[in-house]
Design an enzyme around this catalytic site. Structure first.
Site, PDB file in Angstrom:
ATOM      1  N   ARG A  13      -3.174 -11.115 -11.586  1.00  0.00           N
ATOM      2  CA  ARG A  13      -2.346 -10.026 -11.068  1.00  0.00           C
ATOM      3  C   ARG A  13      -2.161 -10.144  -9.558  1.00  0.00           C
ATOM      4  O   ARG A  13      -1.806  -9.180  -8.896  1.00  0.00           O
ATOM      5  CB  ARG A  13      -2.982  -8.689 -11.443  1.00  0.00           C
ATOM      6  CG  ARG A  13      -3.042  -8.452 -12.944  1.00  0.00           C
ATOM      7  CD  ARG A  13      -3.583  -7.079 -13.283  1.00  0.00           C
ATOM      8  NE  ARG A  13      -5.014  -6.976 -13.024  1.00  0.00           N
ATOM      9  CZ  ARG A  13      -5.964  -7.234 -13.922  1.00  0.00           C
ATOM     10  NH1 ARG A  13      -5.627  -7.638 -15.138  1.00  0.00           N
ATOM     11  NH2 ARG A  13      -7.244  -7.092 -13.620  1.00  0.00           N
TER      12      ARG A  13
ATOM     13  N   CYS B 119      13.494  -6.351   5.155  1.00  0.00           N
ATOM     14  CA  CYS B 119      13.963  -5.280   4.270  1.00  0.00           C
ATOM     15  C   CYS B 119      13.412  -5.496   2.858  1.00  0.00           C
ATOM     16  O   CYS B 119      12.851  -4.593   2.256  1.00  0.00           O
ATOM     17  CB  CYS B 119      15.484  -5.242   4.244  1.00  0.00           C
ATOM     18  SG  CYS B 119      16.235  -4.837   5.831  1.00  0.00           S
TER      19      CYS B 119
ATOM     20  N   ARG C  37      12.265  -2.147   0.900  1.00  0.00           N
ATOM     21  CA  ARG C  37      12.067  -0.856   1.566  1.00  0.00           C
ATOM     22  C   ARG C  37      13.383  -0.239   2.008  1.00  0.00           C
ATOM     23  O   ARG C  37      13.549   0.988   2.021  1.00  0.00           O
ATOM     24  CB  ARG C  37      11.158  -1.013   2.784  1.00  0.00           C
ATOM     25  CG  ARG C  37      11.771  -1.868   3.888  1.00  0.00           C
ATOM     26  CD  ARG C  37      11.039  -1.813   5.212  1.00  0.00           C
ATOM     27  NE  ARG C  37      11.743  -2.646   6.182  1.00  0.00           N
ATOM     28  CZ  ARG C  37      12.730  -2.221   6.967  1.00  0.00           C
ATOM     29  NH1 ARG C  37      13.136  -0.963   6.902  1.00  0.00           N
ATOM     30  NH2 ARG C  37      13.316  -3.049   7.821  1.00  0.00           N
TER      31      ARG C  37
ATOM     32  N   ALA D  40      17.577  -0.707   1.525  1.00  0.00           N
ATOM     33  CA  ALA D  40      18.521  -1.356   0.617  1.00  0.00           C
ATOM     34  C   ALA D  40      19.948  -0.949   0.948  1.00  0.00           C
ATOM     35  O   ALA D  40      20.396   0.149   0.594  1.00  0.00           O
ATOM     36  CB  ALA D  40      18.186  -0.995  -0.829  1.00  0.00           C
TER      37      ALA D  40
ATOM     38  N   ASN E  72      20.625  -9.740  -2.486  1.00  0.00           N
ATOM     39  CA  ASN E  72      19.189  -9.772  -2.756  1.00  0.00           C
ATOM     40  C   ASN E  72      18.888  -9.955  -4.238  1.00  0.00           C
ATOM     41  O   ASN E  72      17.969 -10.699  -4.607  1.00  0.00           O
ATOM     42  CB  ASN E  72      18.525  -8.501  -2.240  1.00  0.00           C
ATOM     43  CG  ASN E  72      18.795  -8.222  -0.778  1.00  0.00           C
ATOM     44  OD1 ASN E  72      19.109  -7.086  -0.407  1.00  0.00           O
ATOM     45  ND2 ASN E  72      18.714  -9.239   0.072  1.00  0.00           N
TER      46      ASN E  72
ATOM     47  N   HIS F  70      20.721   3.036   0.170  1.00  0.00           N
ATOM     48  CA  HIS F  70      21.748   3.736   0.933  1.00  0.00           C
ATOM     49  C   HIS F  70      23.088   3.016   0.958  1.00  0.00           C
ATOM     50  O   HIS F  70      23.172   1.801   0.806  1.00  0.00           O
ATOM     51  CB  HIS F  70      21.278   3.973   2.370  1.00  0.00           C
ATOM     52  CG  HIS F  70      20.825   2.731   3.071  1.00  0.00           C
ATOM     53  ND1 HIS F  70      19.512   2.310   3.052  1.00  0.00           N
ATOM     54  CD2 HIS F  70      21.506   1.801   3.796  1.00  0.00           C
ATOM     55  CE1 HIS F  70      19.412   1.184   3.751  1.00  0.00           C
ATOM     56  NE2 HIS F  70      20.605   0.852   4.210  1.00  0.00           N
ATOM     57  N   LEU F  71      24.117   3.820   1.167  1.00  0.00           N
ATOM     58  CA  LEU F  71      25.456   3.346   1.494  1.00  0.00           C
ATOM     59  C   LEU F  71      25.767   3.793   2.914  1.00  0.00           C
ATOM     60  O   LEU F  71      25.639   4.984   3.234  1.00  0.00           O
ATOM     61  CB  LEU F  71      26.496   3.936   0.543  1.00  0.00           C
ATOM     62  CG  LEU F  71      26.517   3.397  -0.885  1.00  0.00           C
ATOM     63  CD1 LEU F  71      27.337   4.320  -1.776  1.00  0.00           C
ATOM     64  CD2 LEU F  71      27.095   1.981  -0.922  1.00  0.00           C
ATOM     65  N   TYR F  72      26.146   2.866   3.771  1.00  0.00           N
ATOM     66  CA  TYR F  72      26.590   3.253   5.108  1.00  0.00           C
ATOM     67  C   TYR F  72      27.896   4.040   4.997  1.00  0.00           C
ATOM     68  O   TYR F  72      28.722   3.794   4.105  1.00  0.00           O
ATOM     69  CB  TYR F  72      26.775   2.018   5.986  1.00  0.00           C
ATOM     70  CG  TYR F  72      25.468   1.437   6.462  1.00  0.00           C
ATOM     71  CD1 TYR F  72      24.764   2.039   7.506  1.00  0.00           C
ATOM     72  CD2 TYR F  72      24.924   0.311   5.855  1.00  0.00           C
ATOM     73  CE1 TYR F  72      23.549   1.519   7.938  1.00  0.00           C
ATOM     74  CE2 TYR F  72      23.708  -0.219   6.282  1.00  0.00           C
ATOM     75  CZ  TYR F  72      23.027   0.393   7.325  1.00  0.00           C
ATOM     76  OH  TYR F  72      21.823  -0.111   7.747  1.00  0.00           O
TER      77      TYR F  72
ATOM     78  N   ALA G 276      26.032  -3.333   9.758  1.00  0.00           N
ATOM     79  CA  ALA G 276      25.347  -2.445  10.701  1.00  0.00           C
ATOM     80  C   ALA G 276      24.201  -3.223  11.340  1.00  0.00           C
ATOM     81  O   ALA G 276      23.257  -3.604  10.652  1.00  0.00           O
ATOM     82  CB  ALA G 276      24.827  -1.208   9.983  1.00  0.00           C
TER      83      ALA G 276
END
Length: 264
Positions: free
Chosen positions: A126, A146, A166, A168, A177, A207-209, A263
């Protein structure tokens, strides 16, 4: 790729308005998971064209342990250029952490090679993890990671991979990704003599910018097309020997590309 489109729709409908480091502003939700069966096709978004060569070259750049954006620029890939210094350097970003993590005692640890060895010798462990989140070196990175942690899992002769991301960027980053770590799963499976299983994507701040919303809505208006199939040169099994020319996508027929500002 319906799972990806459903997440975009969810953020448009339920996202919280938040400020961010770049000053752009986002719609954001916290905590989401998507699963992709890698035997059912290669999960590359079809509702817009994704820069496949960029996906592959960036991953191979990570695998080599490189941190200089000029290596990518020489191959026509400029996705890291906005964060590079005048010499192309980015600090100890992904490649450095994967291949030469600096320990407190001064040793450099090749996390990727360790995982490959363990997958062969102890497939049920593991501890098949690679982390790019080296707290002691974050301040030296031009852009902290990220997509920061991935773990492999073996069952019934199949290799699966889970990524934790963390931060996205759903329109520009996440399609890249998903494809990148799905490709990594294929390449690692071949290296250690396994078949592929699932790729599981787990996101934190999804998120979406605000300057990507129109493009996201346009993407949602397009019907998904069949997923492509990944072909890897059968003569290449060593992960560290793979080059872009050894990879081929068959049947990738996406809708036209959609552009949006990065961004920084």
């Amino acid at each position: 790729m319906r799972a990806y489109l459903d997440l975009v729709q969810h953020v448009l409908e339920h996202g919280h308005r938040k400020e961010d480091r770049t000053g752009t502003g986002t719609l954001s939700v916290f905590g989401h998971q998507m699963r992709f069966d890698l035997e059912a096709g290669f999960p590359l978004v079809t509702t817009k064209r994704v820069f496949w060569r960029g996906v592959a070259e960036e991953l191979l750049w990570f695998i080599r342990g490189s941190t200089n954006a000029r290596e990518l620029e020489d191959k026509g890939v400029r996705i890291w250029s906005p964060w590079a210094d005048p010499d192309g350097e980015l600090g100890p970003v992904y490649g450095a952490q994967w291949r030469s993590w600096r320990a407190a005692d001064g040793r450099e640890i090749d996390q990727l090679q360790q995982v490959l060895t363990e997958l062969r010798q102890r497939p049920d462990s593991r501890r098949h993890l690679v982390s790019a989140w080296n707290v002691g070196e974050l301040e030296r990175m031009n852009l902290p990671p990220c997509h920061l942690l991935f773990q492999f899992y073996v069952a019934e002769g199949r290799l699966s991979c889970q990524l934790y991301q963390r931060s996205a960027d759903l329109f520009l980053g996440v399609p890249f990704n998903i494809a990148s770590y799905s490709l990594l799963t294929h390449l690692v499976a071949r290296h250690v003599g396994l078949e592929v299983g699932e790729f599981i994507w787990t996101g934190g701040d999804c998120h979406l910018y605000l300057n990507h919303l129109a493009q996201a809505r346009e993407q949602l208006s397009r019907a998904p097309r069949p997923l492509p199939t990944l072909h890897i040169d059968p003569g290449v099994t060593d992960l560290f020997a793979v080059r872009y020319e050894h990879l081929r996508l068959a049947g990738y027929d996406p809708h036209p590309k959609l552009t949006a500002p990065v961004a920084v």
